[in-house]
Design a protein around this motif. Structure first.
Motif, mmCIF file in Angstrom:
data_model
loop_
_atom_site.group_PDB
_atom_site.id
_atom_site.type_symbol
_atom_site.label_atom_id
_atom_site.label_comp_id
_atom_site.label_asym_id
_atom_site.label_seq_id
_atom_site.Cartn_x
_atom_site.Cartn_y
_atom_site.Cartn_z
ATOM 1 N N VAL A 276 0.810 -1.230 0.000
ATOM 2 C CA VAL A 276 0.000 0.000 0.000
ATOM 3 C C VAL A 276 0.841 1.278 0.000
ATOM 4 C CG1 VAL A 276 -1.907 -1.156 1.166
ATOM 5 C CG2 VAL A 276 -0.160 0.008 2.533
ATOM 6 N N ASP A 277 2.130 1.171 0.318
ATOM 7 C CA ASP A 277 2.971 2.384 0.388
ATOM 8 C C ASP A 277 4.200 2.223 -0.508
ATOM 9 O OD1 ASP A 277 4.975 1.770 3.378
ATOM 10 O OD2 ASP A 277 4.065 0.374 1.971
ATOM 11 N N LYS A 278 3.959 2.100 -1.794
ATOM 12 C CA LYS A 278 5.049 1.837 -2.727
ATOM 13 C C LYS A 278 6.033 3.001 -2.826
ATOM 14 C CE LYS A 278 2.445 -1.494 -5.467
ATOM 15 N NZ LYS A 278 1.923 -1.875 -6.800
ATOM 16 N N GLU A 279 5.659 4.176 -2.309
ATOM 17 C CA GLU A 279 6.604 5.296 -2.311
ATOM 18 C C GLU A 279 7.800 5.025 -1.396
ATOM 19 O OE1 GLU A 279 3.450 6.161 0.817
ATOM 20 O OE2 GLU A 279 3.519 5.397 -1.228
ATOM 21 N N ASN A 280 7.656 4.038 -0.502
ATOM 22 C CA ASN A 280 8.758 3.655 0.392
ATOM 23 C C ASN A 280 9.523 2.456 -0.160
ATOM 24 O OD1 ASN A 280 8.029 5.652 2.330
ATOM 25 N ND2 ASN A 280 6.419 4.306 3.090
ATOM 26 N N TYR A 281 9.591 2.361 -1.471
ATOM 27 C CA TYR A 281 10.182 1.195 -2.126
ATOM 28 C C TYR A 281 11.628 0.939 -1.726
ATOM 29 C CZ TYR A 281 12.515 4.536 -5.225
ATOM 30 O OH TYR A 281 13.294 5.543 -5.719
ATOM 31 N N GLU A 282 12.364 1.978 -1.331
ATOM 32 C CA GLU A 282 13.776 1.787 -0.982
ATOM 33 C C GLU A 282 13.945 0.850 0.202
ATOM 34 O OE1 GLU A 282 15.627 6.043 -2.554
ATOM 35 O OE2 GLU A 282 15.524 5.605 -0.405
ATOM 36 N N THR A 283 12.942 0.770 1.060
ATOM 37 C CA THR A 283 12.992 -0.171 2.175
ATOM 38 C C THR A 283 13.069 -1.600 1.660
ATOM 39 O OG1 THR A 283 11.617 1.352 3.451
ATOM 40 C CG2 THR A 283 11.812 -0.885 4.295
ATOM 41 N N VAL A 284 12.457 -1.849 0.515
ATOM 42 C CA VAL A 284 12.450 -3.187 -0.084
ATOM 43 C C VAL A 284 13.703 -3.422 -0.911
ATOM 44 C CG1 VAL A 284 11.249 -4.697 -1.713
ATOM 45 C CG2 VAL A 284 9.938 -3.294 -0.111
ATOM 46 N N THR A 285 14.090 -2.446 -1.723
ATOM 47 C CA THR A 285 15.162 -2.660 -2.703
ATOM 48 C C THR A 285 16.564 -2.616 -2.109
ATOM 49 O OG1 THR A 285 15.185 -0.287 -3.230
ATOM 50 C CG2 THR A 285 13.741 -1.696 -4.545
ATOM 51 N N LYS A 286 16.738 -2.019 -0.933
ATOM 52 C CA LYS A 286 18.093 -1.839 -0.411
ATOM 53 C C LYS A 286 18.785 -3.152 -0.054
ATOM 54 C CE LYS A 286 16.635 -0.982 4.388
ATOM 55 N NZ LYS A 286 16.621 0.025 5.475
ATOM 56 N N SER A 287 18.017 -4.237 0.121
ATOM 57 C CA SER A 287 18.631 -5.525 0.450
ATOM 58 C C SER A 287 18.989 -6.329 -0.796
ATOM 59 C CB SER A 287 17.685 -6.349 1.330
ATOM 60 O OG SER A 287 16.510 -6.695 0.615
#
Length: 221
Positions: free
Chosen positions: A195-206
Motif C-alpha cells: 500500500v505504500d510503494k513510495e517507500n520502495y527503498e525499504t524493499v530494494t536496499k537488500s
C-alpha cells in the motif's frame, strides 16, 4: 570698528551653526566610502557617530542614521549598518523619501474543503489498510517455522491472499532469505498488495543493483 564687529558676528554665527548642526551634517561628504565590511561597532561609531535607532534580533544588531551628507541636500540620507558577531556585515543608504512603506500582509484564510458530491448508486471506494504489526508478526513466525523453502513459499502465498502489506513488512519477510532469487520470489507475491510503494527503498536496499531495477518494475516505480 564696525567691520570688526561684523566679522566677529559672522564667526559666532558660523560656530553656532557648526555646534547645533553637528548631529545632522557630516563634515566629510565621502563618509560612506569610509565604511568597510568587517569593521567593529567602535570603528563605525568613530565615523558615523552614535546611531539614532538600534534594533536587535537574535545575534544581529542594526543601527540606523539620518544625516545630511551635503549641506545642499533637501532631505536626509538614511544609513543602515548591520553587525553580526561584533563585525559589520551589511550597509545600505538611501534618501528618506525612497523608503517603501511596509504594507500589511493579507490575512491568511484556511483553505475550504471541496464539497463532497454523492452520486446516486455509486459506492465509495474502500480504504485499503495493511495488516497490523501483530498480525504480520504471527504470519512471519509461522513462515519462519517451516523447514523447507517450498513450504514457506506456499504458506506465504496462502497467507498473503486478500491481505495488504507495507514495504517494511515485505522487507522483513524477504529477510528470511539470503539469495536474491528467493527474495524476489517473495516480492512477486507481495508487490500487488503493498500500500505504500513510495517507500520502495525499504524493499530494494537488500537487493543487488541488478535486482533492484527488476524490483522497481514489479512495484510500478
Amino acid at each position: 570698528m564696525k567691520c570688526k564687529r561684523y566679522l566677529i558676528g559672522v564667526a559666532a554665527t558660523y560656530l553656532l551653526l557648526q555646534t547645533s548642526c553637528s548631529s545632522m551634517f557630516y563634515s566629510n561628504s565621502n563618509v560612506l566610502g569610509q565604511i568597510k565590511q568587517g569593521m567593529s561597532p567602535e570603528e563605525t561609531t568613530k565615523i558615523l557617530g552614535e546611531p539614532e535607532y538600534r534594533r536587535l534580533d537574535y545575534g544581529l544588531e542594526e543601527w540606523e542614521y539620518r544625516k545630511m551628507l551635503n549641506p545642499l541636500d533637501s532631505e536626509a540620507t538614511v544609513i543602515i549598518v548591520r553587525f553580526e558577531e561584533g563585525r559589520l556585515v551589511y550597509m545600505d543608504s538611501f534618501k528618506a523619501s525612497e523608503r517603501q512603506p511596509v504594507m500589511p500582509e493579507p490575512p491568511v484564510t484556511a483553505p475550504q474543503e471541496p464539497p463532497v458530491v454523492v452520486v446516486p448508486g455509486h459506492k465509495p471506494r474502500p480504504v485499503i489498510r495493511p495488516i497490523s504489526d501483530k498480525q504480520f508478526t504471527d504470519f512471519y513466525n509461522k513462515v519462519k517455522a517451516r523447514l523447507f523453502k517450498d513450504e514457506q513459499m506456499k504458506l506465504i502465498r496462502a497467507g498473503a491472499d486478500n491481505k495488504y502489506f507495507t514495504c517494511q513488512q515485505c522487507a522483513r519477510m524477504m529477510s528470511l532469505y539470503v539469495f536474491d532469487d528467493d527474495k524476489m520470489e517473495v516480492l512477486r507475491i507481495f508487490a500487488p498488495r503493498i500500500v505504500d510503494k513510495e517507500n520502495y527503498e525499504t524493499v530494494t536496499k537488500s537487493l543487488s543493483l541488478f535486482e533492484q531495477e527488476k524490483a522497481m518494475k514489479l512495484l510500478g516505480i
